[in-house]
Design a protein around this motif. Structure first.
Motif, PDB file in Angstrom:
ATOM      1  N   LEU A 165      -1.039   7.891   6.129  1.00  0.00           N
ATOM      2  CA  LEU A 165       0.129   8.072   5.273  1.00  0.00           C
ATOM      3  C   LEU A 165       0.075   9.336   4.415  1.00  0.00           C
ATOM      4  CD1 LEU A 165       0.592   4.412   3.921  1.00  0.00           C
ATOM      5  CD2 LEU A 165       1.827   5.499   5.806  1.00  0.00           C
ATOM      6  N   THR A 166      -1.099   9.943   4.285  1.00  0.00           N
ATOM      7  CA  THR A 166      -1.224  11.042   3.336  1.00  0.00           C
ATOM      8  C   THR A 166      -2.276  12.049   3.771  1.00  0.00           C
ATOM      9  OG1 THR A 166      -1.718  11.601   1.019  1.00  0.00           O
ATOM     10  CG2 THR A 166      -2.886   9.721   1.941  1.00  0.00           C
ATOM     11  N   ASP A 222      -7.687  -0.801   6.945  1.00  0.00           N
ATOM     12  CA  ASP A 222      -6.851  -0.450   5.788  1.00  0.00           C
ATOM     13  C   ASP A 222      -7.009   1.025   5.440  1.00  0.00           C
ATOM     14  OD1 ASP A 222      -5.994  -3.089   5.543  1.00  0.00           O
ATOM     15  OD2 ASP A 222      -7.598  -3.615   4.150  1.00  0.00           O
ATOM     16  N   ALA A 223      -8.237   1.509   5.505  1.00  0.00           N
ATOM     17  CA  ALA A 223      -8.488   2.920   5.197  1.00  0.00           C
ATOM     18  C   ALA A 223      -7.819   3.838   6.218  1.00  0.00           C
ATOM     19  CB  ALA A 223      -9.993   3.183   5.147  1.00  0.00           C
ATOM     20  N   ILE A 272      -6.202  12.475  -6.330  1.00  0.00           N
ATOM     21  CA  ILE A 272      -7.100  11.749  -5.416  1.00  0.00           C
ATOM     22  C   ILE A 272      -6.582  10.324  -5.355  1.00  0.00           C
ATOM     23  CG2 ILE A 272      -9.467  11.016  -4.960  1.00  0.00           C
ATOM     24  CD1 ILE A 272     -10.330  13.325  -6.893  1.00  0.00           C
ATOM     25  N   VAL A 273      -5.963   9.957  -4.262  1.00  0.00           N
ATOM     26  CA  VAL A 273      -5.266   8.666  -4.192  1.00  0.00           C
ATOM     27  C   VAL A 273      -6.202   7.575  -3.659  1.00  0.00           C
ATOM     28  CG1 VAL A 273      -3.018   9.762  -3.910  1.00  0.00           C
ATOM     29  CG2 VAL A 273      -4.350   9.148  -1.878  1.00  0.00           C
ATOM     30  N   SER A 274      -5.770   6.333  -3.849  1.00  0.00           N
ATOM     31  CA  SER A 274      -6.532   5.193  -3.348  1.00  0.00           C
ATOM     32  C   SER A 274      -5.566   4.157  -2.792  1.00  0.00           C
ATOM     33  CB  SER A 274      -7.360   4.574  -4.477  1.00  0.00           C
ATOM     34  OG  SER A 274      -6.527   3.811  -5.339  1.00  0.00           O
ATOM     35  N   ASP A 275      -6.130   3.072  -2.300  1.00  0.00           N
ATOM     36  CA  ASP A 275      -5.295   1.979  -1.794  1.00  0.00           C
ATOM     37  C   ASP A 275      -4.769   1.099  -2.912  1.00  0.00           C
ATOM     38  OD1 ASP A 275      -7.848   0.967  -2.404  1.00  0.00           O
ATOM     39  OD2 ASP A 275      -7.607  -0.699  -0.999  1.00  0.00           O
ATOM     40  N   GLY A 276      -5.234   1.338  -4.149  1.00  0.00           N
ATOM     41  CA  GLY A 276      -4.837   0.482  -5.255  1.00  0.00           C
ATOM     42  C   GLY A 276      -5.301  -0.957  -5.073  1.00  0.00           C
ATOM     43  N   LEU A 284       0.829  -1.195   0.000  1.00  0.00           N
ATOM     44  CA  LEU A 284       0.000   0.000   0.000  1.00  0.00           C
ATOM     45  C   LEU A 284       0.867   1.250   0.000  1.00  0.00           C
ATOM     46  CD1 LEU A 284      -3.256   0.243   2.075  1.00  0.00           C
ATOM     47  CD2 LEU A 284      -1.907   2.253   1.551  1.00  0.00           C
ATOM     48  N   ARG A 285       1.951   1.211   0.780  1.00  0.00           N
ATOM     49  CA  ARG A 285       2.892   2.349   0.793  1.00  0.00           C
ATOM     50  C   ARG A 285       3.476   2.589  -0.608  1.00  0.00           C
ATOM     51  NH1 ARG A 285       4.672  -0.164   5.778  1.00  0.00           N
ATOM     52  NH2 ARG A 285       4.323   1.205   7.587  1.00  0.00           N
ATOM     53  N   VAL A 286       3.881   1.502  -1.270  1.00  0.00           N
ATOM     54  CA  VAL A 286       4.478   1.616  -2.607  1.00  0.00           C
ATOM     55  C   VAL A 286       3.450   2.147  -3.605  1.00  0.00           C
ATOM     56  CG1 VAL A 286       5.457   0.315  -4.532  1.00  0.00           C
ATOM     57  CG2 VAL A 286       6.204  -0.184  -2.200  1.00  0.00           C
TER      58      VAL A 286
END
Length: 342
Positions: free
Chosen positions: A122-123, A115-116, A58-62, A44-46
């Motif tokens: 992180l951001t 997870d959220a 707008i980021v996500s967990d991928g 998730l960090r990567v």
């Protein structure tokens, strides 16, 4: 969002090879126990870092902690037996062995909330979190209990609403419901599909989105697309009712599709995530190709409501290709952003 043309992805991004097999849906995890938990968080960090480097706003967990965008949520629910499997037709497209609904479905505890919370820690960027929509969930199961697609969809809508409220409390800014089934079951969508989606967003204060695409770039989907003719007008069947709904954002497939861009006029007033990245091709778009799609969309959606995005998730692609496509999305959006601000 304060950023003009804020970019985002539709959902999944490829996982690192040390976590699961690349370019494979439903790939089993390569780690176990505490190592798996740590591995998912590292992935998730990567994923977050790669989105930020590409200029994704707008980021996500991928979807790094999930094996699949639908079944990972379902496997945490009561009333579904993953050992008792039946073969069903998925979206009238291909056969698959799926788990069975054997009793009343219920959510004993939150599924993605931890997870959220981790991603939120992180951001400071806006976060979008994807959940499967009610109609797509029922299309991925054999229902031996309710024996009614509509009734099961309403039950799932209540469960999704519980999860969405907890995700909002965890700091998620946009909650997206993935509904590729909306492009197939038009009568059901208009009869009760959009209504169940509205039940899923009931009481939320964060922004909500529905992602309606033509699917991952897997063979079953690409073969189906070849049968759709020169114009893909499926959106036309559901947009009028969707335009009247309480959903804030509609996410569409536009790059290398045969969707007439003027169909977006049918949802005038909604924010639109315009898919400017083809996930069914290994070819990396140029920033100019992305910009061209966005310019065409701007004829039918106001600039302050246009969100450049990918057509669908990119889990089946290699990390190198996905990274290149993310970079093209960020750069292409910047080209049009500069033109609008000039």
């Amino acid at each position: 969002m304060k950023t003009l043309l804020p970019t985002s992805t539709a959902g999944s991004l490829p996982k690192p090879s040390w976590l699961s097999e690349p370019k494979t849906l439903w790939s089993p995890w390569k780690l176990e126990g505490a190592a798996l938990v740590e591995g998912k968080q590292d992935a998730l960090r990567v994923s977050l870092a790669e989105q930020q480097l590409a200029g994704i706003d707008i980021v996500s967990d991928g979807e790094q902690t999930r094996q699949h965008f639908v079944t990972t949520f379902i496997e945490h629910l009561d009333g579904v037996d993953f050992e008792k499997r039946e073969t069903v037709r998925i979206r009238d497209r291909y056969d698959a062995s799926v788990p069975s609904v054997v009793g009343a479905v219920a959510r004993a505890k939150p599924v993605f909330v931890e997870d959220a919370k981790f991603l939120r820690s992180l951001t400071k960027a806006p976060i979008k979190w994807a959940l499967p929509g009610p109609m797509t969930m029922i299309d991925t199961l054999y229902d031996g209990h309710y024996q009614s697609r509509e009734k099961l969809a309403w039950e799932f809508a209540k469960i999704l609403n519980q999860e969405a409220r907890d995700l909002e409390a965890a700091g998620v800014d946009i909650i997206q419901f993935d509904e590729p089934a909306f492009n197939v079951f038009f009568d059901e969508v208009n009869d009760w599909g959009i209504a169940t989606l509205e039940r899923a967003i009931e009481g939320l204060n964060c922004e909500t989105a529905v992602h309606i695409c033509y699917g991952y770039g897997i063979k079953a989907n690409t073969d189906w697309k070849k049968t759709l003719g020169q114009e893909w007008r499926q959106y036309e069947e559901i947009f009028p009712k969707l335009q009247k709904s309480n959903i804030d954002i509609v996410s569409l497939e536009c790059q290398n599709s045969r969707v007439p861009m003027d169909l977006i006029e049918l949802i005038r007033g909604k924010k639109v995530m315009v898919g400017a990245i083809d996930v069914a091709s290994e070819t990396i778009e140029t920033p100019d190709a992305v910009a061209d799609v966005l310019r065409k969309a701007l004829q039918f959606v106001d600039a302050d409501k246009l969100y450049p995005c990918t057509n669908c998730g990119m889990a089946p692609l290699s990390r190198e290709v996905a990274r290149g496509k993310l970079n093209a999305l960020g750069a292409g959006a910047q080209i049009v952003r500069n033109e609008l601000l000039a």
